[in-house]
Each structure stands twice: as structure tokens, then as C-alpha cells.
Design an enzyme around this catalytic site. Structure first.
Site, short mmCIF file in Angstrom:
data_model
loop_
_atom_site.label_atom_id
_atom_site.label_comp_id
_atom_site.label_asym_id
_atom_site.label_seq_id
_atom_site.Cartn_x
_atom_site.Cartn_y
_atom_site.Cartn_z
N THR A 30 6.17 0.97 8.16
CA THR A 30 7.43 1.71 8.23
C THR A 30 7.86 1.98 9.67
O THR A 30 7.04 2.07 10.58
CB THR A 30 7.30 3.05 7.50
OG1 THR A 30 6.20 3.79 8.06
CG2 THR A 30 7.07 2.85 6.01
N LYS B 144 -2.37 -4.85 9.13
CA LYS B 144 -0.97 -4.46 8.92
C LYS B 144 -0.38 -3.95 10.24
O LYS B 144 -0.87 -2.99 10.82
CB LYS B 144 -0.88 -3.38 7.84
CG LYS B 144 0.54 -3.07 7.39
CD LYS B 144 0.52 -2.20 6.13
CE LYS B 144 1.91 -2.00 5.56
NZ LYS B 144 1.88 -1.24 4.30
N ASN C 50 -6.42 -1.19 1.20
CA ASN C 50 -5.91 -0.77 2.50
C ASN C 50 -6.77 0.41 2.97
O ASN C 50 -7.09 1.30 2.19
CB ASN C 50 -4.44 -0.35 2.35
CG ASN C 50 -3.82 0.14 3.64
OD1 ASN C 50 -4.13 1.21 4.13
ND2 ASN C 50 -2.90 -0.65 4.17
N LYS D 114 -3.48 2.21 -2.26
CA LYS D 114 -3.04 3.14 -1.23
C LYS D 114 -4.15 3.29 -0.20
O LYS D 114 -5.32 3.02 -0.47
CB LYS D 114 -2.66 4.48 -1.85
CG LYS D 114 -3.79 5.27 -2.47
CD LYS D 114 -3.25 6.49 -3.21
CE LYS D 114 -2.41 7.37 -2.32
NZ LYS D 114 -1.89 8.57 -3.00
N GLY E 68 9.12 -5.29 3.86
CA GLY E 68 10.23 -4.53 4.40
C GLY E 68 11.53 -4.73 3.63
O GLY E 68 12.25 -5.69 3.85
N GLY E 69 11.80 -3.84 2.70
CA GLY E 69 13.08 -3.85 2.01
C GLY E 69 13.27 -4.93 0.98
O GLY E 69 14.40 -5.29 0.65
N ALA F 246 6.50 11.11 4.43
CA ALA F 246 5.48 11.67 5.32
C ALA F 246 4.34 12.18 4.45
O ALA F 246 3.95 13.35 4.52
CB ALA F 246 6.06 12.79 6.18
N CYS G 128 -2.50 4.44 13.03
CA CYS G 128 -3.17 5.74 13.01
C CYS G 128 -3.58 6.11 14.43
O CYS G 128 -3.88 5.23 15.25
CB CYS G 128 -4.40 5.70 12.11
SG CYS G 128 -4.05 5.24 10.41
N SER H 139 0.82 -1.21 0.00
CA SER H 139 0.00 0.00 0.00
C SER H 139 0.86 1.26 0.00
O SER H 139 1.89 1.34 0.66
CB SER H 139 -0.89 0.00 1.24
OG SER H 139 -1.62 1.20 1.34
#
Length: 304
Positions: free
Chosen positions: A194, A166, A100, A46, A244-245, A71, A131, A22
Site C-alpha cells: 500500500t 513484497k 506472509n 494475513k 494494486g487495484g 491502519a 516494517c 495478504s
């Protein structure tokens, strides 16, 4: 004979275990000219909210060693525009679309889950719990097991679609969070989101990002993500999606060995738009070269 790359992920039948993450793939249509969507397992839109969001002021993206900080501020079109403008494209694609979504209260999450449940073109839901909860002083849902459980339970009551949660890495114990979400009704867990970070401009003595902090993604976070996937896989029974990466088939296969049934490719898509497709093809080649009949045979096969 070619290896079997198919994956059953909480009721979702995927042609292979590679998904997009996402926030890195728009709503799917934006990347359709660069990626053959029928060569990946699924794509994740997204983050979506009830009302449109303009996002944070700029600058809101900065490159870092081994990754990037963003951000964006969850900028999105809102549910009404999503239904009117984005859903028609989903109907033309023969690849599962996972939406998402996020909210600021459990009630908002539930309302969105209910609205999305009514859309047949949406194959599954991914709940972003990173959130703030406006009803409890701004505590982030994903850092408190009780708050996270409330959100997941509310969404579970509102939808029968596969429900993926997530997880945030910005917690003391990711296993406790994973267990709370699984107990509340999550069908699968995706991790990690993240890591919170920042960048400073030495000349101006100011933060580079207008928001001051942002989410760190890319290869720099892969070791943390691998460790968390491995830990969670040993503690819960629901399937996991590793994030992740991931920039190569090797990266993806490491997550599978750590216990993930599928993976999501994020930051790599900004560098190479076709990264997810290339990673899926690379995984298939690796299995064929190493005589592995099914990708599912590698899930959790790490030898410790």
C-alpha cells in the site's frame, strides 16, 4: 481447446495466475464459504509475527475515492496459535497456501522463516519488509536496500521454500529495492504494497484514522502499481506478482502484459468475496476469445 492457465512461480505450480493478497483473505478459512479455493492459483495469509499482535485502535479503516485506507496494525494470532489453529485447515485444501510474515529485526524474520519452513502445509513464504527496523532507529526495512537485503538473506538461509519478497512503493527507486532483494536470494517479488496516505475529518479537524496515517489500496493505486511492475520487470530476472487495484480480468491481464507472472487480488475481496475466482475465470474467457493458447505467452508482452 481451453487455454493453458497454469503458472510455475519460483517452483510453485499454480493452476492459474490469480492469488489473494495478504490482509484481505484472513487465513483462508474465513473465505472458504464464498470462494472455491480450487478455482484460484494460491492464497496468501494475513501477516504473521512471532508473538500475537492486537493491532491499532479504531477507527482503522476508511473508504476513499477509488479505494480505502487501512491502519489495521498487522493484527495477527502469532506463530504458535497459527500452527495450532490455522494449519489444520491448510492441510485440507488442494491450493497452495503462502504465508506472509514480518518482524522487527533480521533475526526475528529468520526465526519465523525457519519455523514456517518446518510446516509442510505451507507452500511458500512472502516477506513483508514494510516494517520498522528497531535496531536502526525505526527505518523501514523496505525503504533501504541494505536493510532489505539483510532481511532477505537471513530468511534465505533459514528456508528452502519459495521466498517471495513484497516491495513497498514508498521509495525513491523501486528498481534499486527490487535488485537488492533479488541479489539477496528472493525467488520472486510481489508489488506493490500500500501507499501511505491519510484522511481528515473537516468537522472535527482531526485525522479519521486513530493511527493518523494508513495504507491506501484499491483502484486508485493501479496506475502506480502497473508502472512499478513494468519498471522492475525490465531490471530483474526473478518472476513478479502484480498487486494494486485489480478488480477485473482486464486489470489482471494488464499486469501480466506489464511483466507480472501472477497477480494478487486484495481490496476487491472486501467488496466481492469471490472476486479472485471471478477474475481467474474472466481471464480464461478472455484468452479463449482472443485465441491465446497460454497465459504465460502474455507475460511481459507489452509493446512499447
Amino acid at each position: 481447446m481451453k487455454p493453458d492457465m497454469t503458472v510455475n512461480l519460483a517452483g510453485l505450480e499454480l493452476r492459474n495466475p490469480v492469488m489473494t493478497a495478504s490482509g484481505t483473505f484472513g487465513y483462508g478459512r474465513e473465505f472458504a464459504d464464498y470462494v472455491d479455493l480450487e478455482k484460484i492459483g494460491a492464497f496468501v495469509t494475513k501477516g504473521l509475527s512471532l508473538k500475537p499482535r492486537p493491532g491499532n485502535p479504531t477507527p482503522r479503516i476508511v473508504e476513499t475515492p477509488g479505494g480505502m485506507l487501512n491502519a489495521i496494525g498487522l493484527q495477527n494470532v502469532g506463530i504458535e496459535a497459527f500452527i495450532a489453529e490455522k494449519v489444520p485447515f491448510l492441510a485440507r485444501v488442494n491450493t497452495p497456501a503462502i504465508v506472509n510474515f514480518f518482524g522487527s529485526t533480521p533475526e526475528e524474520y529468520a526465526e519465523l522463516a525457519g519455523r514456517l519452513d518446518e510446516i509442510p502445509q505451507v507452500a511458500g513464504l512472502e516477506v513483508n519488509i514494510s516494517c520498522p527496523n528497531v535496531k536502526q532507529g525505526g527505518i523501514v526495512f523496505g525503504t533501504d536496500p541494505a536493510c532489505a537485503g539483510q532481511v532477505v538473506a537471513a530468511c534465505r538461509r533459514a528456508t528452502k521454500k519459495p521466498l517471495i519478497v513484497k516491495l513497498s512503493p514508498n521509495v525513491t527507486d523501486v528498481v534499486v529495492m527490487a535488485q537488492a532483494c533479488a541479489d539477496a536470494g528472493a525467488d520472486a517479488l510481489s508489488l506493490i504494497n500500500t501507499l501511505t496516505g491519510m484522511a481528515i475529518d473537516l468537522k472535527s479537524r482531526k485525522p479519521v484514522l486513530a493511527n493518523i496515517t494508513g495504507g491506501l489500496s484499491g483502484p486508485a493505486i493501479k496506475p502506480v502499481a502497473l508502472r512499478m511492475v513494468w519498471q522492475v520487470s525490465r531490471a530483474v530476472q526473478v518472476p513478479l506478482i502484480g498487486i494494486g487495484g485489480i478488480t477485473s480480468a482486464t486489470d489482471a491481464l494488464e499486469f501480466i502484459l506489464a511483466g507480472a507472472s501472477a497477480v494478487q487480488v486484495g481490496t476487491a475481496s472486501f467488496i466481492t468475496p469471490s472476486a479472485s475466482q471471478e477474475i481467474a475465470q474472466g481471464m480464461e474467457r478472455w484468452l479463449e476469445e482472443h485465441g491465446v493458447a497460454r497465459v504465460s505467452d502474455l507475460v511481459g508482452a507489452l509493446e512499447c
